[in-house]
Each structure stands twice: as structure tokens, then as C-alpha cells.
Motif scaffolding. Structure first.
Motif, PDB file in Angstrom:
ATOM      1  N   CYS A 142       1.151  -1.279  -0.177  1.00 36.57           N
ATOM      2  CA  CYS A 142       0.332   0.270  -0.255  1.00 36.57           C
ATOM      3  C   CYS A 142       1.047   1.302  -0.118  1.00 36.57           C
ATOM      4  O   CYS A 142       1.996   1.431   0.708  1.00 36.57           O
ATOM      5  N   THR A 193      -5.163   5.894  -0.017  1.00 35.01           N
ATOM      6  CA  THR A 193      -3.631   5.274   0.322  1.00 35.01           C
ATOM      7  C   THR A 193      -3.898   4.083  -1.248  1.00 35.01           C
ATOM      8  O   THR A 193      -4.923   2.933  -0.718  1.00 35.01           O
ATOM      9  N   VAL A 194      -3.816   3.421  -1.538  1.00 33.64           N
ATOM     10  CA  VAL A 194      -4.206   3.061  -2.872  1.00 33.64           C
ATOM     11  C   VAL A 194      -3.592   1.126  -2.467  1.00 33.64           C
ATOM     12  O   VAL A 194      -2.127   1.332  -2.198  1.00 33.64           O
ATOM     13  N   CYS A 195      -4.430   0.068  -2.312  1.00 38.21           N
ATOM     14  CA  CYS A 195      -3.836  -1.003  -2.646  1.00 38.21           C
ATOM     15  C   CYS A 195      -3.827  -1.307  -3.758  1.00 38.21           C
ATOM     16  O   CYS A 195      -5.093  -1.661  -3.920  1.00 38.21           O
ATOM     17  N   SER A 216     -10.605  -1.600  -4.724  1.00 32.98           N
ATOM     18  CA  SER A 216     -10.688  -0.237  -4.827  1.00 32.98           C
ATOM     19  C   SER A 216     -11.442   0.762  -4.431  1.00 32.98           C
ATOM     20  O   SER A 216     -11.227   1.386  -3.661  1.00 32.98           O
ATOM     21  N   TRP A 268      -9.694   1.187  -0.729  1.00 31.33           N
ATOM     22  CA  TRP A 268      -8.899   2.042  -0.520  1.00 31.33           C
ATOM     23  C   TRP A 268      -9.395   3.322   0.393  1.00 31.33           C
ATOM     24  O   TRP A 268      -9.614   3.799   0.434  1.00 31.33           O
TER      25      TRP A 268
END
Length: 175
Positions: free
Chosen positions: A39, A65-67, A72, A75
């Protein structure tokens, strides 16, 4: 014989401690890998200010916070607004920052999310911060697209999408 028993007991104790440590690492590793390594925070910052003099009144941060391994729609998002000394001195106060997800798309290799960030600009008595004559609302749009395999994320910035700010006010991307 006593030496052999003591050595055997030490070997069993070392093996037991090693097993406990290995079990603890196995339990902690998946959580740490999900939160820590895959992340990454992505930030979009805008600087409201004067369109003629290019003076900035503060900054508004929109962070996601991109995981890549997670959907999506889950996030984490965060938004904050801070007025600087110039904004306070001339009576333009930034506040009420928020960030909402407007859409998400999941494909085989990528996933993306589109966001609308909002904040207000209050036109108040210079230096005092009250009373305030008007409040202007500003919406900023952007999207994040991430590759599920590589984890690389691309930002597509749409700029201001809706605003009640009067003529002369502007949004900047650099301080």
C-alpha cells in the motif's frame, strides 16, 4: 548419560522456542505485507489563491492509500485544509475539506477510482477571521489507476470541476 540428557533437553527447548518464533512470524507476516509493503499513499495538493498576484492562501491535501491487491472501493481516503499566514492576513480561510469516492472500476490488470475532493474558502474580516461575509465551495476531481501486478499507480488530475469562487480566485498545483 547425564550430559546426553541435558543436551537433548536443550535441543528440545531450542526447537520449541524456534517453533514459537516461527509461528509468531507466520501470523504477523500477512498483515504486515498487506499494510506495509504493497500500500502506498498518493497525494493531490491544491493551493487556492489570487488569480492576479498568484499569492497562495494555504493548501488543501487529498490523500488516498492505494493498495493494488485490495478492491479500489476500500482504499482509505483523507482530506485536510490549512490556511497560511497570507490567507489569514487578508481574510481568506480554508476549511471543511473532504474526499469522496465517485466511482470505481475493476479490470483484469488494473483497477481505478475517481474522486471528488471538496473544501470551502471563507471570506472573513482580515486578520481577525470573523465575521465572515461569504463562504465559497470548491470541488476538485482526480482519478487513480493502479496496475495490480506491478503496483504502479498513475494520477489523472482533472482540476477544479465545480466552484462558487468569484472571478479572480484560482487553484494552483504548485506552492
Amino acid at each position: 548419560m547425564n550430559t546426553a540428557r541435558i543436551t537433548k533437553r536443550r535441543a528440545l527447548a531450542v526447537t520449541a522456542v524456534g517453533g514459537l518464533l516461527a509461528g509468531a512470524v507466520a501470523v504477523l507476516s500477512p498483515a504486515q505485507a498487506t499494510e506495509g509493503s504493497s500500500c502506498t499513499p498518493k497525494r493531490v495538493t491544491v493551493y487556492p489563491g489570487d488569480g492576479l498576484t498568484h499569492v497562495r492562501w494555504g493548501e488543501v491535501n487529498f490523500e488516498v492509500t492505494v493498495c493494488p491487491k485490495e478492491d479500489s472501493s476500500s482504499w482509505d481516503t483523507n482530506a485536510s485544509a490549512a490556511t497560511n499566514g497570507t490567507g489569514t492576513a487578508i481574510g481568506y480561510l480554508l476549511g471543511s475539506a473532504s474526499l469522496r469516492t465517485t466511482s470505481t472500476v475493476e479490470k483484469n490488470k488494473t483497477q481505478s477510482a475517481t474522486y471528488t475532493g471538496s473544501f470551502t474558502v471563507k471570506d472573513c474580516a482580515p486578520g481577525v477571521g470573523w465575521p465572515c461575509a461569504r463562504t465559497y465551495k470548491v470541488d476538485v476531481g482526480f482519478a487513480l489507476i493502479t496496475n495490480k501486478n506491478s503496483g504502479k499507480t498513475r494520477l489523472i488530475y482533472g482540476g477544479g470541476i465545480e466552484s462558487t469562487m468569484p472571478r479572480g480566485m484560482a487553484l494552483y498545483r504548485t506552492p
